[in-house]
Scaffold this motif. Structure first.
Motif: not given
Lengths: 95, 422
Positions: B356, B358-360
């Protein structure tokens, strides 16, 4: 996989599969906070099995950012109160 | 089966298809750009606006319906089923809400801009039907909210405000053609209070009890003071609406003071959450959220001052501007820039079956920084423009706001694309 919570009511216990934490009954976002607190404070070496009463979808990106993977596993404790639980196996990447 | 693939099967139950929430968020981003564009190019009397059809009324409704309401629908449709553990019974009703409200809002805005009741009335009816359908879906989820007592209480109160708000909105539209209201201006003020402080405001206060602790990684605020704040907030909205309809200055004063009490208590609860949170570096989204928190009591104080003629000749306009573009818009934009990457990440998880994101990776920071700077400047310049009654300053502030809105739309498009096609 077993999930029997100790009779003394403690939320955290150990089995051969790993550390368990039962966060059912806590108001959101406390289940997520409890899991991340354990991970951030190094209370889990490699495998954490968390018992939720709702799917913690906002936890998933936080786990990914910390380098932990996750999977929903079937609940098999046999207790009636486990029927609706969501059991999540959280594993440190590379473990 | 891989860990991620196993996750996919479980997650499908309560997450809506990505296209559902993101269509509302994308619509809000488009209306956000349109709002600043219309204010920049075609509005001459915005600084002294007191109501009535025309370009400024259109701008106000682009913001409250096109941006704020569509964001609220998208967020609540996605978050509540997860929180309440009950998926929507079917996806088509929320799709129908979209196909009723968005064209209805677009037509309503055209009708308001052109001051044409023949467009306003049918467009208002379509929009009202869409919003009432949404209210039904919201009610169906709220009744299962279980241990989310504070959020549910705010949700129910917001729902009641929504029903009253759309009813009054429909009467205001009909009043242009058949004169059904004894005092149009009083009803319009009640409509604004029910919309800004009632429906949107109570939703914002309620969702804050889950979202802010979630972002700060803290426990939710304690129930007792939260319910006191809730009681004060709902009383303020109810008394304010009655005071507006009765054109009663003492009643409106009481409502503003009660609302101030609710605001102070809410902000105290939120500050406690941030202090106890595990995450101390909250990022630039919290710059917007903290700004919105300052603007909440400031709005009420300006409203109180305007009531007594102490906020200058355009005090009522400044009050309305700070309410919808200051507190509500600033808060929602701050929350949206945190939620969108979260949702994109979850949907990317589901569709990829691989590592998945990363948010960043999902939250491009450059457009958000540009937006935050432009939004702050636009708010300050427009507040000044209203205070000194300057059309030139209004255009300057709107131009800066437009740049910020385009940057935010860029961010939304980028995250949406990744959510749908990762």
């Amino acid at each position: 996989m077993t999930c029997a919570r100790p009779e003394d009511g403690t939320r955290i216990w150990h089995t051969t599969e790993g550390v368990h934490i039962d966060v059912r009954g806590l108001e959101p976002p406390e289940p997520m906070v409890e899991i991340l607190r354990m991970i951030d404070h190094g209370a889990v070496e490699s495998v954490l099995i968390a018992h939720f009463d709702r799917e913690p979808i906002f936890l998933y990106p936080e786990l990914v950012d910390r380098g932990w993977n996750h999977e929903i596993v079937p609940s098999s404790c046999g207790e009636p109160d486990c029927a609706d639980e969501v059991k999540l196996r959280i594993v440190r990447w590379g473990a | 089966m891989t860990l991620a693939a196993t996750f996919l099967a479980g997650a499908k139950s309560r997450l809506l298809p990505a296209s559902i929430p993101f269509r509302f968020f994308a619509t809000a981003a488009v209306f956000h750009v349109l709002m600043w564009l219309v204010l920049l190019a075609w509005t001459n009397e915005a600084t002294s606006f007191r109501g009535g059809p025309g370009p400024t009324l259109a701008v106000v409704h682009i913001l409250v319906l096109g941006v704020l309401t569509t964001t609220a629908i998208g967020a609540s449709a996605q978050l509540l089923p997860v929180a309440t553990r009950h998926a929507l019974a079917a996806v088509w009703p929320i799709k129908l809400v979209f196909w009723l409200t968005v064209p209805g809002i677009a037509a309503l805005i055209v009708g308001m801009y052109a001051a044409n009741p023949e467009i306003i009335i049918p467009a208002a009816i379509v929009t009202v039907v869409g919003l009432l359908l949404y209210a039904g879906l919201l009610a169906d989820n709220l009744r299962r909210a279980g241990n989310l007592a504070v959020v549910a209480a705010y949700g129910w109160a917001a729902l009641v405000a929504l029903v009253l708000l759309v009813g009054l909105g429909l009467l205001l539209a009909l009043d242009y053609e058949i004169g059904v209201l004894p005092n149009h201006a009083a009803a319009a003020l009640a409509h604004m209070i029910l919309g800004g402080f009632g429906f949107m405001g109570l939703l914002v206060l309620g969702f804050s009890h889950v979202l802010v602790p979630m972002f700060a990684l803290a426990a939710a605020p304690p129930n007792r003071p939260s319910f006191i704040a809730f009681a004060l907030a709902t009383a303020g909205v109810a008394i304010g609406s009655i005071g507006a309809l009765a054109d009663s200055m003492p009643t409106l004063t009481a409502a503003a003071l009660i609302g101030l009490g609710a605001a102070v208590l809410h902000l105290w609860l939120m500050s406690r959450v941030l202090k106890s949170g595990m995450r101390k570096r909250l990022g630039q989204s919290f710059l917007l959220i903290r700004t919105a928190w300052i603007l909440l009591p400031a709005t009420l104080l300006i409203g109180l001052a305007a009531l007594y003629g102490l906020a200058g000749s355009n005090g009522p306009t400044l009050f309305g501007f700070l309410l919808i573009a200051g507190w509500l818009l600033t808060f929602l934009l701050g929350i949206l820039q945190r939620i969108l990457p979260f949702l994109a990440s979850m949907h990317a998880n589901r569709t990829a079956g691989a590592a998945p994101p990363l948010l960043s990776e999902l939250a491009a920071s450059a457009p958000l920084k540009l937006h935050a700077v432009c939004h702050g400047i636009a708010l300050a310049v427009l507040s000044l423009a209203i205070a000194v009654d300057s059309t030139w300053l209004t255009r300057a502030g709107s131009a800066v706001g437009l740049v910020g809105a385009v940057a935010f739309a860029w961010f939304t498009a980028s995250v949406t694309r990744r959510a749908l096609h990762w």
